[in-house]
Design an enzyme around this catalytic site. Structure first.
Site, PDB file in Angstrom:
ATOM      1  N   PHE A  24       0.955  -1.058   0.096  1.00 27.49           N
ATOM      2  CA  PHE A  24      -0.034   0.146  -0.196  1.00 27.49           C
ATOM      3  C   PHE A  24       0.830   1.121   0.161  1.00 27.49           C
ATOM      4  O   PHE A  24       1.964   1.244   0.638  1.00 27.49           O
ATOM      5  CB  PHE A  24      -0.732  -0.017   1.322  1.00 27.49           C
ATOM      6  CG  PHE A  24      -1.886   1.016   1.277  1.00 27.49           C
ATOM      7  CD1 PHE A  24      -2.923   0.986   0.635  1.00 27.49           C
ATOM      8  CD2 PHE A  24      -1.598   2.263   1.929  1.00 27.49           C
ATOM      9  CE1 PHE A  24      -4.014   2.091   0.749  1.00 27.49           C
ATOM     10  CE2 PHE A  24      -2.720   3.266   2.302  1.00 27.49           C
ATOM     11  CZ  PHE A  24      -3.671   3.027   1.643  1.00 27.49           C
ATOM     12  N   ALA A  38       1.395   3.940   1.435  1.00 27.11           N
ATOM     13  CA  ALA A  38       1.946   4.630   2.791  1.00 27.11           C
ATOM     14  C   ALA A  38       2.875   3.712   3.514  1.00 27.11           C
ATOM     15  O   ALA A  38       3.261   4.166   4.655  1.00 27.11           O
ATOM     16  CB  ALA A  38       0.740   5.101   3.732  1.00 27.11           C
ATOM     17  N   LYS A  39       3.004   2.440   3.128  1.00 25.89           N
ATOM     18  CA  LYS A  39       3.828   1.406   3.886  1.00 25.89           C
ATOM     19  C   LYS A  39       5.351   1.894   3.468  1.00 25.89           C
ATOM     20  O   LYS A  39       5.603   2.719   2.604  1.00 25.89           O
ATOM     21  CB  LYS A  39       3.486   0.011   3.256  1.00 25.89           C
ATOM     22  CG  LYS A  39       1.926  -0.578   3.673  1.00 25.89           C
ATOM     23  CD  LYS A  39       1.702  -0.458   5.182  1.00 25.89           C
ATOM     24  CE  LYS A  39       0.401  -1.061   5.633  1.00 25.89           C
ATOM     25  NZ  LYS A  39      -0.655  -0.670   5.320  1.00 25.89           N
ATOM     26  N   PRO A  40       6.119   1.499   4.337  1.00 24.66           N
ATOM     27  CA  PRO A  40       7.465   1.553   4.390  1.00 24.66           C
ATOM     28  C   PRO A  40       8.058   1.328   3.007  1.00 24.66           C
ATOM     29  O   PRO A  40       8.903   2.115   2.552  1.00 24.66           O
ATOM     30  CB  PRO A  40       8.307   0.499   5.272  1.00 24.66           C
ATOM     31  CG  PRO A  40       7.123   0.262   6.523  1.00 24.66           C
ATOM     32  CD  PRO A  40       5.877   0.482   5.813  1.00 24.66           C
TER      33      PRO A  40
END
Length: 376
Positions: A188, A190-192
């Site tokens: 996704f 916004a994930k790292p």
């Protein structure tokens, strides 16, 4: 200012990302192909496992594993109470029962003492059959996996590590997404490590499981997609997303993981003694999907959020509602006294901007706003 600055990241790697996307368009190979194969190999090597199986998203990744393990009605799967809805959702989707477990106040991760108590209680009740544990690497910090593995072995349970937020974290050098019998992550945005849409992956050292997962994710294929040997789903990672991730993985490994940990240390230096800051246990590394502080009350949290609004600083509350209070799980029995920590966290946590491209001025503005709100 934003919670996760994808625009600055894109501008820095614009040429590489644009060229990678253009190559896919020119090849007209939009499903599968070299980009996906290369990404899976690189991710498996980075994590330190034999197999990486990419798929449509992080939720599907967990669902595929539970399908392969034949988790079904009458089975109990142990899930932390303080996490995103999908971790419990995938259990119910398989018609099994999620058993929610309170978390550790310091790390936000599943409390291993309470986990073992929940397993024993389930065995004593004799209604459900304990089958698996899904520990979550919350906010980027790996769960207490070695203790969880000890417990799982004692009670003959499978472990599915939910590394949706944890990719890049580690314990004594062992990478997140390499623990348990299988692990999953999410890409996704916004994930790292995020793509430009949905995406996910499964990690395992189990050759047989990898073979089944590669079948399930393409309509239960056998020799090819027109030879269907089981009922499966359609859950493939798009080639364009794989191309983007191949560029972003370079940035992640070269500097982004180091950068967020530098920012974590700066935040802690400036906020120590003002609010309850994140604590990373010895030997652990977090990939900081979120930097989350704890306040004394929901009222104090509201004061900080009001100050942030004045200065156009974003913030988020992860999570406003415990799993056991979600309406979708209202059919389950529980005792409120079993979730004291989670209830408190939902009332007092606040996540502030955290990404590799925060400037020193950004950090000063954010920490000063918190200090001003608390001391006035």
């Amino acid at each position: 200012m934003v919670m996760r600055d994808l625009k600055t990241q894109y501008n820095l790697y614009k040429n590489e990302i644009d060229n990678a996307i253009h190559r896919v368009i020119e090849s007209s190979s939009f499903i599968g192909g070299d980009e996906v194969d290369i990404l899976e190999k690189r991710l498996a090597d980075y994590v330190g496992v034999k197999h990486c199986i990419s798929c449509a998203n992080g939720t599907e990744a967990m669902t595929l594993v539970l399908m392969a393990w034949d988790i079904k009605e009458g089975d109990a799967v142990f899930v932390p109470d303080f996490t995103f809805f999908s971790t419990g959702e995938v259990v119910s989707l398989r018609k099994a029962t999620p058993v929610f477990v309170d978390v550790d106040y310091e790390t936000f991760n599943i409390d291993t003492v309470k986990l073992e108590n929940a397993i024993l209680r389930t065995l004593e009740e004799g209604i459900l059959t304990p089958k698996a544990i899904i520990p979550v690497d919350i906010f980027g910090l790996p769960a207490n996996h070695f203790e969880i593995e000890r417990i799982a072995k004692k009670y003959n349970l499978l472990i599915l590590e939910d590394g949706a937020q944890g990719f890049g974290g580690s314990i004594n050098g062992k990478k997140a997404c390499s623990f348990g019998d299988a692990a999953t992550t999410s890409f996704f945005p916004a994930k790292p490590l995020g793509c430009y849409g949905d995406g996910g992956a499964i990690f395992t050292n189990d050759d047989g499981l990898a073979e089944i997962l590669n079948s399930y994710k393409v309509h239960g294929k056998g020799k090819n997609k027109y030879d269907n040997i089981r009922i499966g789903v359609n859950s493939r990672l798009d080639t364009i997303q794989a191309a983007v991730l191949n560029v972003k993985l370079n940035a992640f490994t070269e500097h982004e993981l180091d950068d967020v940990n530098r920012i974590y240390r700066l935040y802690n230096e400036r906020l120590q003694g003002i609010v309850d800051v994140p604590k990373i246990p010895s030997g652990y590394v977090s990939s900081f999907a979120q930097y989350t502080i704890k306040l004394n009350s929901s009222e104090e949290r509201g004061i900080i959020q009001a100050k942030f609004k004045e200065k156009n600083i974003p913030s988020m509350i992860y999570y406003t509602k415990p799993m056991h209070k979600q309406q979708a799980f209202s059919n389950l029995d529980f005792k409120e006294s079993d979730y004291i920590v989670t209830n408190k966290l939902c009332d007092t946590v606040l996540s502030i901007p955290m990404h590799p491209y925060l400037t020193d001025n950004d950090i000063e503005m954010i920490t000063s706003a918190i200090a001003d709100a608390i001391t006035k």
